[in-house]
Design an enzyme around this catalytic site. Structure first.
Site, PDB file in Angstrom:
ATOM      1  CG  ASP A  40     -19.574 -27.567  26.508  1.00  0.00           C
ATOM      2  OD1 ASP A  40     -19.154 -28.709  26.218  1.00  0.00           O
ATOM      3  OD2 ASP A  40     -20.578 -27.380  27.204  1.00  0.00           O
ATOM      4  CE1 TYR A 158     -35.419 -34.576  19.707  1.00  0.00           C
ATOM      5  CE2 TYR A 158     -36.897 -36.408  19.190  1.00  0.00           C
ATOM      6  CZ  TYR A 158     -35.638 -35.817  19.139  1.00  0.00           C
ATOM      7  OH  TYR A 158     -34.609 -36.471  18.488  1.00  0.00           O
ATOM      8  CE  LYS A 162     -34.744 -34.348  16.166  1.00  0.00           C
ATOM      9  NZ  LYS A 162     -33.399 -34.044  15.622  1.00  0.00           N
ATOM     10  CB  THR A 192     -26.743 -42.579  21.531  1.00  0.00           C
ATOM     11  OG1 THR A 192     -28.024 -41.936  21.527  1.00  0.00           O
ATOM     12  CG2 THR A 192     -26.385 -43.017  20.113  1.00  0.00           C
TER      13      THR A 192
END
Length: 249
Positions: A40, A158, A162, A192
């Site tokens: 976005d 999650y 995966k 990160t």
């Protein structure tokens, strides 16, 4: 012998994130024209694209949860370049939930986990399938996670998403051969901001218990993705683990 990506076009979804931006840089250095795709913020995507070595790069927006935008992106890439050779699915999302807190893993959050971390990758591949097949040497690289096999991750959904992504590589590696290869790259902990709330203390603790003595960098993962495109030409339908030995603990 060194391999280059001259005349190849690489589309990177999640191209403004840590792993995505590092991958864009490596693929550009190898000669590819790179399409940096953000969700976005076109200005941010343009900044990443404009900072890449070489020429012919561009920025675009698409949402992996909105198949119409992915189809539009594929049309834009076809119009501008006439081809797409590499699709990197580096976009993703998670939210920490303790595995024993069953009530906190709500139906809505489970749906979001699978929508962003499994359905979106499939939808992106579906949108670019024709272009990649026309290349005759198409490559899809999905960013997975060792949580798919260890069951240790930000939340159970999650981990499951995966794991589903890894079996998708097996299924599609078989189904789309020989014109398209599908390979997953599976990091451990990477430096990160992907997982909210994880800071230096967490990273230091993980580094101390990782056999190679540190956590991963975005460039570590980008190097593996680059290798899929430049050297591992006889590889498909598998998941490459890039975790410093973390899964061995």
């Amino acid at each position: 012998m060194s391999q280059t990506l001259d005349e190849k076009v690489a589309v990177i979804l999640g191209g403004t994130g840590g792993i995505g931006a590092a991958t864009a840089h490596r693929l550009a250095l190898s000669g590819a024209c790179v399409v940096v795709v953000g969700r976005d913020d076109l200005s941010h995507a343009r900044t990443v694209a404009e900072g890449l070595p070489g020429e012919g790069h561009c920025a675009a927006l698409a949402s992996i949860t909105d198949s119409a935008t992915l189809n539009d992106l594929a049309g834009t890439v076809r119009h501008r370049y006439g081809r797409a050779d590499i699709l990197v699915n580096a976009a993703g999302f998670t939210q920490p939930v303790k595995h024993d807190n069953l009530d906190a893993l709500t139906d809505d959050l489970i749906d979001d986990m699978f929508k962003v971390n499994w359905r979106g990758q499939f939808a992106a591949l579906r949108a670019f399938h024709t272009l990649l097949a026309e290349s005759g040497d198409g490559l899809v690289v999905n960013v997975s996670s060792i949580s798919a096999t260890t069951g240790v991750g930000s939340n159970i959904a999650y981990c499951a998403a995966k794991a589903g992504l890894d079996i998708m590589a097996v299924s599609l590696g078989r189904a789309l051969a020989p014109r398209i290869r599908v390979v997953n790259v599976s990091p451990g902990v990477v430096d990160t901001t992907f997982v909210p709330g994880r800071g230096a203390d967490f990273n230091d603790k993980v580094a101390a218990t990782t056999p190679l003595g540190r956590i991963g960098t975005p460039d570590d993962i980008a190097a593996a993705i680059e290798a899929c495109a430049t050297h591992l030409k006889f590889t498909t339908g598998v998941t490459l683990v890039v975790d410093g030995g973390r899964r061995l603990n």
